[in-house]
Write a protein that holds these residues in place. Structure first.
Motif, mmCIF file in Angstrom:
data_model
loop_
_atom_site.group_PDB
_atom_site.id
_atom_site.type_symbol
_atom_site.label_atom_id
_atom_site.label_comp_id
_atom_site.label_asym_id
_atom_site.label_seq_id
_atom_site.Cartn_x
_atom_site.Cartn_y
_atom_site.Cartn_z
ATOM 1 N N LEU A 72 26.407 44.786 45.647
ATOM 2 C CA LEU A 72 26.994 43.839 46.593
ATOM 3 C C LEU A 72 27.945 44.635 47.477
ATOM 4 N N ILE A 73 27.784 44.529 48.779
ATOM 5 C CA ILE A 73 28.607 45.292 49.722
ATOM 6 C C ILE A 73 28.777 44.454 50.999
ATOM 7 N N ARG A 74 29.774 44.772 51.773
ATOM 8 C CA ARG A 74 30.074 43.971 52.963
ATOM 9 C C ARG A 74 28.911 43.974 53.956
ATOM 10 N N THR A 75 28.870 42.943 54.767
ATOM 11 C CA THR A 75 27.865 42.875 55.819
ATOM 12 C C THR A 75 28.282 43.800 56.961
ATOM 13 N N GLY A 76 27.389 44.044 57.868
ATOM 14 C CA GLY A 76 27.697 44.885 59.017
ATOM 15 C C GLY A 76 27.287 46.332 58.836
ATOM 16 N N LEU A 77 26.808 46.694 57.657
ATOM 17 C CA LEU A 77 26.324 48.050 57.410
ATOM 18 C C LEU A 77 24.801 48.039 57.464
ATOM 19 N N ASP A 78 24.220 49.015 58.123
ATOM 20 C CA ASP A 78 22.768 49.132 58.175
ATOM 21 C C ASP A 78 22.340 50.105 57.086
ATOM 22 N N ILE A 79 21.890 49.554 55.951
ATOM 23 C CA ILE A 79 21.495 50.379 54.821
ATOM 24 C C ILE A 79 19.972 50.426 54.778
ATOM 25 N N PRO A 80 19.378 51.585 55.070
ATOM 26 C CA PRO A 80 17.922 51.674 55.093
ATOM 27 C C PRO A 80 17.343 51.795 53.686
ATOM 28 N N ALA A 81 16.072 51.433 53.539
ATOM 29 C CA ALA A 81 15.387 51.626 52.264
ATOM 30 C C ALA A 81 15.338 53.120 51.960
ATOM 31 N N VAL A 94 30.919 58.303 37.660
ATOM 32 C CA VAL A 94 30.020 58.326 38.820
ATOM 33 C C VAL A 94 28.575 58.133 38.358
ATOM 34 N N THR A 95 27.868 57.213 39.001
ATOM 35 C CA THR A 95 26.460 56.944 38.714
ATOM 36 C C THR A 95 25.690 57.069 40.014
ATOM 37 N N LYS A 96 24.560 57.778 39.963
ATOM 38 C CA LYS A 96 23.739 57.974 41.155
ATOM 39 C C LYS A 96 22.469 57.144 41.061
ATOM 40 N N TYR A 97 22.165 56.478 42.151
ATOM 41 C CA TYR A 97 20.949 55.678 42.262
ATOM 42 C C TYR A 97 20.064 56.340 43.297
ATOM 43 N N LYS A 98 18.818 56.639 42.913
ATOM 44 C CA LYS A 98 17.923 57.398 43.782
ATOM 45 C C LYS A 98 17.035 56.535 44.654
ATOM 46 N N ARG A 99 16.724 55.345 44.193
ATOM 47 C CA ARG A 99 15.822 54.488 44.960
ATOM 48 C C ARG A 99 16.544 53.203 45.295
ATOM 49 N N SER A 100 16.465 52.798 46.529
ATOM 50 C CA SER A 100 17.126 51.550 46.916
ATOM 51 C C SER A 100 16.272 50.808 47.929
ATOM 52 N N SER A 101 16.494 49.496 47.977
ATOM 53 C CA SER A 101 15.809 48.673 48.972
ATOM 54 C C SER A 101 16.638 48.663 50.253
ATOM 55 N N LYS A 102 16.075 48.111 51.289
ATOM 56 C CA LYS A 102 16.836 47.865 52.514
ATOM 57 C C LYS A 102 17.840 46.762 52.203
ATOM 58 N N GLY A 103 19.010 46.830 52.787
ATOM 59 C CA GLY A 103 20.024 45.819 52.551
ATOM 60 C C GLY A 103 19.564 44.442 52.988
ATOM 61 N N TYR A 104 19.772 43.435 52.140
ATOM 62 C CA TYR A 104 19.451 42.053 52.478
ATOM 63 C C TYR A 104 20.748 41.372 52.881
ATOM 64 N N SER A 105 20.889 41.032 54.139
ATOM 65 C CA SER A 105 22.145 40.482 54.648
ATOM 66 C C SER A 105 22.020 39.009 54.996
ATOM 67 N N GLY A 106 21.338 38.250 54.159
ATOM 68 C CA GLY A 106 21.149 36.828 54.411
ATOM 69 C C GLY A 106 22.314 35.960 53.972
ATOM 70 N N TYR A 107 23.388 36.581 53.510
ATOM 71 C CA TYR A 107 24.568 35.839 53.084
ATOM 72 C C TYR A 107 25.703 36.065 54.068
ATOM 73 N N VAL A 108 26.594 35.115 54.191
ATOM 74 C CA VAL A 108 27.744 35.251 55.078
ATOM 75 C C VAL A 108 28.745 36.239 54.495
ATOM 76 N N SER A 109 28.905 36.207 53.161
ATOM 77 C CA SER A 109 29.982 36.950 52.512
ATOM 78 C C SER A 109 29.650 38.394 52.176
ATOM 79 N N HIS A 110 28.366 38.748 52.035
ATOM 80 C CA HIS A 110 27.999 40.094 51.603
ATOM 81 C C HIS A 110 26.512 40.330 51.851
ATOM 82 N N GLN A 111 26.090 41.567 51.591
ATOM 83 C CA GLN A 111 24.665 41.859 51.563
ATOM 84 C C GLN A 111 24.328 42.452 50.199
ATOM 85 N N GLU A 112 23.067 42.377 49.818
ATOM 86 C CA GLU A 112 22.620 42.881 48.527
ATOM 87 C C GLU A 112 21.611 43.997 48.734
#
Length: 121
Positions: A72-81, A94-112
């Motif tokens: 969960l992170i603030r909206t307004g960031l363009d996070i690519p897949a 510290v934990t590293k994540y190697k694979r991620s989806s494109k940010g889903y910003s369909g919420y007012v309060s945050h993106q997933e």
């Protein structure tokens, strides 16, 4: 201003994780040779990691540590897949994540952002 708009300012104050998100940008050099260079999208950004159900039966004999999580992170960031996400929790781990989806910003309060940790244990 509705209640959800207010939540957009309040939610990040409750998040105790800090994330650095990196991706690569393609650069075309002379003679049409394409190379990639690392680009940092955000550094030390407040966020919250939610772990999906991790079952002991899903752990491999070969010592891999693989599980799914949602960021969960603030909206307004363009996070690519495919972005690389490094999370520092409240205890400094510290934990590293190697694979991620494109940010889903369909919420007012945050993106997933859906992420997968896939490292040797």
């Amino acid at each position: 201003m509705n209640a959800f708009s207010k939540l957009k300012d309040i939610a990040p104050k409750l998040w105790t994780d800090k994330v650095t998100i990196k991706t690569t940008k393609k650069v075309v050099t002379e003679h049409h040779i394409t190379t990639s260079e690392p680009v940092t999208i955000v550094s030390d950004e407040p966020a919250k990691v939610i772990l999906k159900g991790l079952k002991s039966g899903e752990q491999s004999f070969f010592g891999t540590d693989e599980y799914d999580a949602t960021l969960l992170i603030r909206t307004g960031l363009d996070i690519p897949a495919g972005a690389t996400i490094e999370v520092t929790d409240i205890n400094g781990k510290v934990t590293k994540y190697k694979r991620s989806s494109k940010g889903y910003s369909g919420y007012v309060s945050h993106q997933e952002v859906a992420m997968t940790r896939d490292e040797k244990a």
